[in-house]
Design an enzyme around this catalytic site. Structure first.
Site, mmCIF file in Angstrom:
data_model
loop_
_atom_site.group_PDB
_atom_site.id
_atom_site.type_symbol
_atom_site.label_atom_id
_atom_site.label_comp_id
_atom_site.label_asym_id
_atom_site.label_seq_id
_atom_site.Cartn_x
_atom_site.Cartn_y
_atom_site.Cartn_z
ATOM 1 C CG ASP A 268 -2.190 0.833 0.927
ATOM 2 O OD1 ASP A 268 -3.229 0.614 1.551
ATOM 3 O OD2 ASP A 268 -2.105 1.729 0.059
HETATM 4 C C1 GLC Z 1 -4.350 4.363 -0.512
HETATM 5 C C2 GLC Z 1 -5.198 3.167 -0.166
HETATM 6 C C3 GLC Z 1 -5.166 2.093 -1.205
HETATM 7 C C4 GLC Z 1 -4.999 2.740 -2.561
HETATM 8 C C5 GLC Z 1 -3.593 3.327 -2.612
HETATM 9 C C6 GLC Z 1 -3.326 4.065 -3.928
HETATM 10 O O1 GLC Z 1 -3.783 4.901 0.633
HETATM 11 O O2 GLC Z 1 -5.010 2.543 1.097
HETATM 12 O O3 GLC Z 1 -6.389 1.356 -1.092
HETATM 13 O O4 GLC Z 1 -5.157 1.783 -3.594
HETATM 14 O O5 GLC Z 1 -3.351 4.182 -1.508
HETATM 15 O O6 GLC Z 1 -4.147 5.179 -4.020
#
Ligand code: GLC
Length: 729
Positions: A268
């Site tokens: 993430d």
């Molecule tokens: C965010 C989210 C994740 C998302 C990623 C890219 O913080 O937790 O679900 O896909 O970053 O935006």
């Protein structure tokens, strides 16, 4: 003629050509950081990223969209880097790209897997038309805590329903041929247990037992893997003391080992680097070592890998074989997408013009929206409204809002593109007068800022009450702002925000013919409303076609069929409250106080999981069990439409394993079927229970089916069921 190489052979031969820096480059994902249609960035972080792109030290970009910008970046990498390995463009296409579907929790309320798959297919058509290869969806986190803002993004509280939805969404995004120009790689997230954040507080600690992890949390990810999902995203949370981004058991033993997952794991956002503030790694270099050892194949935007992994390998801290495994997985997805055959296949500017907001997409999300609406109450059949209903008052700021109903997690969309409630209503009737009532939310609420709620300025109240007094029926549109749920939107108070309940009570005082239309991204505590208001429609945030969908239900052109995918609590103090709870040793009321209960609140929810009404009525009878074939136990019941209009019913099947080596919930959903019935029509609905439905995971993560008595329940929601038992040999 030489035999065409397999993808694995192509991957292998490419891998052999790569330097260690180029391998690590594939494991590096950067966020879009400049408008590539403009001049190259000069100086600073952007210039470094630009240089890394040209060196082939970037495997993927996120938040870059548009055929022009993606083509430009792809050209830079393909033509200027040594091996010309194409980039993967990823984006959060959560419930549509430009044409927005209802938020995922709303879609879950449809219990209609065909409609959910079609909704994801529409999203893939538009995402692929703007140069995207990969969506960071479906989010398959089970959660039982509506204080957590991201419940809007998932499939609700139940593992069986959530698993069916995970499969439908993966199939919708990926289609049956990933090499096609209109299919995209999907991503099951967040692996794992993010939805169990303590107190529903965003990014908070997760500490759950193995039975909950194995039986409630992991199965939705397994369903996505079994549906051939190409990527999995881990998460921000620690799970029982270990950051999931650094969890060898989760990512290597379970996901890649036991389940045989062949795709790749993306971290993430900066979750690899965040292992340091978690207190799991001493610095960025250490996070890079721990991340790759745990099976995190690609680093989203923390630069841990690109800055430290080569050194870790050179110092012998990380075996290069682990890097090779990660790179194989990433390259394989790029080959499967056909990007080596044509890196620009998703950069068709003509298609970009044709696909966005296509009328077929609007029709598809309208159908999805209608099916997502849940009728919670309809006393004296106040609904549906007559088509010629006169003197309708519409009250509530959200009724005239074209932005909030789009919901959260829509970073590719255009603001104010929803058909508002009022616009939808006026496509049916002009017998409408509108009063906003007191302002509720700041108009500039967006994805990044905190939504401001008016708690004091009552201006507009008097005008709304006067209108209500003079009207025959009042449609109150109340709820949350679309950005009050989603990431980093945890709430400790789930009542209607601001002065909305005051407004509702003041209106109700002068006119009891009130229909409450809720727009919200999570279950709310609406006990007074449920007690007093004669009709309540749960419409969530329905996306682009919001107003049209609600109007069709209000006027009876679509008979609501939705069922709650998440329990509605009576009060915040009951949370977590969910249908598939355990018995406890003192489940039943006693003459004294010594049993499982509160002294100041009922145990029961306001509305249970699986609950939803219709404009008609359904009668369940003749529950039968045929356990003669122990490998396929047949369960059936007769469902009759005893009302005066046609309708759809989600028939739900629950079981209870009465005695087991690990205690089992008092009931678990193990099947559902959505059927249509004409007035007076009956159908026999049959389910087959196999070991797959009757078993559970024990503490060793072995799937076991144990003999003994099972209770089988079938009904219209998780509480109103017919019940019988059978003996499992
Ligand atoms: C965010 C989210 C994740 C998302 C990623 C890219 O913080 O937790 O679900 O896909 O970053 O935006």
């Amino acid at each position: 003629m030489a035999q065409e190489k397999t993808i694995d052979q192509k991957v292998e031969s490419l891998l052999q050509q790569m330097t260690l820096e180029e391998k690590v480059g594939q494991m590096n994902q950067y966020n879009g950081f400049w408008d590539a249609t403009g001049p190259a960035p000069q100086g600073g972080n952007a210039a470094i990223k630009y240089e890394h792109l040209k060196k082939g030290w970037v495997g993927s970009m996120l938040n870059v969209t548009g055929t022009e910008e993606t083509r430009k970046l792809q050209k830079l990498v393909v033509e200027e880097s040594r091996l010309g390995i194409p980039l993967l463009f990823g984006f959060d296409v959560i419930h549509g790209y430009k044409t927005l579907a209802p938020i995922p929790l709303a879609e879950a309320a449809s219990w209609d897997m065909e409609a959910i798959e079609k909704s994801a297919r529409i999203a893939a058509e538009e995402a692929s038309a703007v140069g995207l290869h990969w969506t960071f969806a479906p989010m398959v986190d089970i959660s039982r805590d509506p204080r957590w803002g991201r419940v809007m993004e998932g499939g609700g509280e139940d593992t069986f329903l959530g698993s069916q939805i995970a499969k439908a969404r993966v199939n919708g995004f990926q289609g049956d041929d990933l090499s096609q120009h209109n299919t995209i790689a999907a991503c099951a997230k967040h692996f794992a247990a993010y939805g169990f954040a303590e107190a529903g507080k965003e990014y908070n600690t997760v500490d759950i037992g193995t039975s909950t992890l194995f039986n409630t949390v992991l199965p939705t990810f397994k369903a996505a893997v079994d549906a051939d999902v190409k990527t999995v995203m881990n998460g921000f949370n620690i799970l029982n003391g270990i950051p999931v981004t650094g969890d060898v058991f989760l990512q290597r033993d379970v996901l890649k080992g036991k389940w045989g997952f062949e795709g790749f794991v993306i971290s993430d956002w900066a979750s690899i680097a965040e292992m340091a503030p978690h207190g799991f790694a001493k610095d960025l270099k250490h996070t890079a070592e721990l991340g790759v050892k745990a099976g995190s194949d690609m680093d989203m935007e923390s630069s841990s890998y690109v800055n430290h992994l080569v050194q870790n390998v050179q110092e012998g801290k990380v075996d290069e074989a682990l890097v090779d495994d990660a790179v194989r997985r990433i390259l394989k997805v790029k080959f499967e997408l056909g990007l080596f055959d044509d890196p620009y296949k998703y950069c068709n500017s003509e298609r970009e013009k044709e696909e966005l907001y296509h009328e077929d997409h609007r029709a598809g999300v309208l159908e999805m929206a209608m099916k997502s609406i849940v009728l919670l109450k309809n006393e004296n059949n106040l609904l549906p409204l007559a088509k010629d209903q006169a003197n309708i008052a519409v009250i509530g700021e959200l009724a005239d809002d074209k932005n909030s109903p789009l919901g959260s997690w829509r970073i590719g969309s255009d603001d104010n593109t929803a058909v508002s409630f009022l616009e939808g209503l006026k496509s049916y009737t002009n017998n409408v007068t509108y009063a906003s009532g007191p302002k509720v939310f700041n108009k500039d609420a967006n994805f990044l800022n905190e939504v401001q709620v008016n708690e004091s300025d009552t201006s507009g109240m008097e005008e709304a009450v006067t209108l209500a007094k003079e009207s025959d029926v009042v449609l109150m549109v109340l709820g949350e702002h679309g950005f009050q749920s989603g990431e980093a939107r945890s709430r400790t108070n789930l009542n209607l925000p601001g002065l909305q309940l005051d407004l509702l009570k003041a209106v109700y005082e002068v006119n009891q013919n009130v229909v409450l239309v809720l727009m919200n991204g999570r279950p709310l505590t609406i006990e007074w409303e449920a007690e007093n208001v004669p009709a309540i429609l749960e419409t969530w945030q329905l996306g682009t076609e919001t107003g049209n969908a609600i109007a069709k239900v209000l006027f009876g052109d679509y008979n609501p069929s939705g069922k709650l995918p998440m329990t509605f609590p009576r009060s915040i103090g009951q949370i977590p409250i969910y249908y598939n709870h355990f018995s406890t040793g003192r489940p039943d009321p006693q003459p004294n106080v010594f049993w499982a209960h509160y002294s100041d609140e009922q145990n029961s929810p306001l509305y249970p999981f699986g609950y939803g009404l219709s404009y008609t009525q359904f009668e369940y009878s003749e529950l039968k069990i045929d356990a003669s074939d122990q490998s396929a136990i047949k369960v059936s019941a007769t469902i009759k439409n005893t009302g005066s209009v046609a309708g759809e019913e989600v028939v739900q099947l629950y079981i209870r394993d009465k005695v087991a080596s690990v205690t089992r919930p008092i009931k678990e959903l193990k099947g559902f079927k959505k059927i249509s019935l004409q007035p007076g029509e009956s159908k026999v609905v049959e389910f087959v229970l196999t070991d797959a439905e009757l078993g559970f995971y024990n503490h060793n993560y072995d799937f076991v089916v144990e003999p003994g008595e099972f209770e089988v329940m079938m009904g219209t929601n998780s509480q109103e069921v017919l019940s019988q038992t059978f003996e499992k040999q």
